[in-house]
Design an enzyme around this catalytic site. Structure first.
Site, PDB file in Angstrom:
ATOM      1  N   ALA A 149       3.319   2.389  -5.965  1.00  0.00           N
ATOM      2  CA  ALA A 149       3.779   1.540  -4.861  1.00  0.00           C
ATOM      3  C   ALA A 149       3.503   2.276  -3.558  1.00  0.00           C
ATOM      4  O   ALA A 149       3.927   3.426  -3.386  1.00  0.00           O
ATOM      5  CB  ALA A 149       5.269   1.256  -4.998  1.00  0.00           C
ATOM      6  N   LYS A 150       2.777   1.636  -2.665  1.00  0.00           N
ATOM      7  CA  LYS A 150       2.549   2.241  -1.348  1.00  0.00           C
ATOM      8  C   LYS A 150       3.750   1.826  -0.490  1.00  0.00           C
ATOM      9  O   LYS A 150       3.731   0.802   0.182  1.00  0.00           O
ATOM     10  CB  LYS A 150       1.223   1.757  -0.766  1.00  0.00           C
ATOM     11  CG  LYS A 150       0.765   2.568   0.435  1.00  0.00           C
ATOM     12  CD  LYS A 150      -0.677   2.215   0.782  1.00  0.00           C
ATOM     13  CE  LYS A 150      -1.094   2.833   2.092  1.00  0.00           C
ATOM     14  NZ  LYS A 150      -1.231   4.287   2.066  1.00  0.00           N
TER      15      LYS A 150
END
Ligand code: PPE
Length: 303
Positions: free
Chosen positions: A156-157
């Site tokens: 997940a950015k």
């Protein structure tokens, strides 16, 4: 930074200086955002966004991991991205879509905070310094590890992940290195604060596996594909720290960093302390797509 005229915020293009959020926004207190970093290049065939579909999909994936429902479709976000670039009149730019939990109620429970979306674009030059694409950078192995698996998900950015990146980056800068290379919690090479890493020895190209606390970057994916097409053996595998010190070539990849050669690690010289021949070949083939606009892979969205 180079301010642009407009920022897209919750469906409208507004003036850069008006794109504000409230101090009681959940994101300010708890890092609850997901975002992307995308580049638009001025190719010989016109301006084009690199990996637009992929970045917007990753924004959806990052948001899904954090149970954030984006109130716009992927198509709407892509259209909004293009509209923002047009409104700002850029030929080339960096694009930052951002999804964040805003106001509602505080407390860790995020569900009562509204979800908002913004897209900013601005003109951004060399990420790790001038001339580095040719001359390379000096890096250190960070004393900080990347997040352990099952703590902060690296796929997940998300805004909060970049606290770890900031520790890595600040430590590197304090000792006059351009960047820090973090190990994973098992002591194997993971990635830089904002880049993936490749290590070359005896003509074989190595990069950490996607389960090793990395953000699996699109630049990484592009380089693996180009390298295989050129006939190189590419191995996603465990890389021990010492493999860095005896490498023939090392380079970093990312949207912002593009393909940046590494000339030393912890003051161990890498190769001839300048860009190595395989790095140059891969860099050339990558940059050719965004410079010429010849796009056999379907990576570009012309605007
Ligand atoms: N790892 C991390 C931690 C990371 O932040 C990036 C991108 C990558 C790998 C490479 O991913 P990709 O861009 O898909 O190849 N870092 C972005 C943010 C940099 C920043 O300072 O902010 C970028 O390069 O745009």
């Amino acid at each position: 930074m180079n301010k642009s005229a407009k920022i897209w915020m919750n469906g409208e293009l507004i003036d850069w200086n008006d794109a504000k959020i409230h101090i009681m926004s959940h994101v300010v207190h708890y890092g609850s955002s997901t975002f992307e970093g995308i580049r638009c290049y001025e190719t010989a065939k016109g301006s084009a966004i690199l990996f637009l579909d992929e970045h917007i999909r990753r924004l959806s994936d990052s948001s899904k991991i954090y149970r954030i429902e984006i109130p716009y479709s992927e198509t709407e976000l892509k259209e909004a991205t293009i509209a923002t670039i047009r409104a700002n009149g850029h030929k080339a730019c960096y694009i930052r879509p951002l999804v964040y939990r805003s106001v509602g109620a505080l407390g860790v429970n995020p569900y009562r905070a509204a979800i908002e979306v913004a897209i900013a674009t601005w003109e951004w030059g060399a990420y790790l310094g001038e001339d580095v694409l040719e001359n390379g950078v000096d890096v250190r192995v960070s004393s900080w590890n990347r997040m352990a698996p099952n703590t902060l998900p690296s796929w997940a950015k998300a805004g909060g992940n970049y606290l770890n990146s900031q520790l890595i980056k600040m430590e590197a800068l304090a000792d006059n290195y351009a960047e820090g290379i973090a190990l994973d919690v098992n002591g194997y090479v993971s990635e830089g604060s904002g880049e993936n890493i490749f290590v070359i020895r005896d003509g074989v190209i190595y990069t950490p596996m996607s389960g090793q606390s990395i953000l699996p970057g699109f630049t990484r994916g592009a380089i693996m594909r180009i390298a295989k097409e050129l006939g190189y053996e590419v191995r996603e595998t465990l890389i021990p720290r010492e493999a860095l010190y005896v490498a023939d070539e090392i380079f970093l990849t990312g949207t912002a960093a593009e393909i940046t050669p590494v000339r030393s690690v912890d003051k161990y010289p890498i190769g001839n302390e300048k860009r190595g021949p395989i790095t140059e070949e891969l860099q050339h083939n990558y940059l050719r797509v965004v410079q010429t606009g010849e796009d056999p892979y379907n990576w570009l969205t012309f605007i």
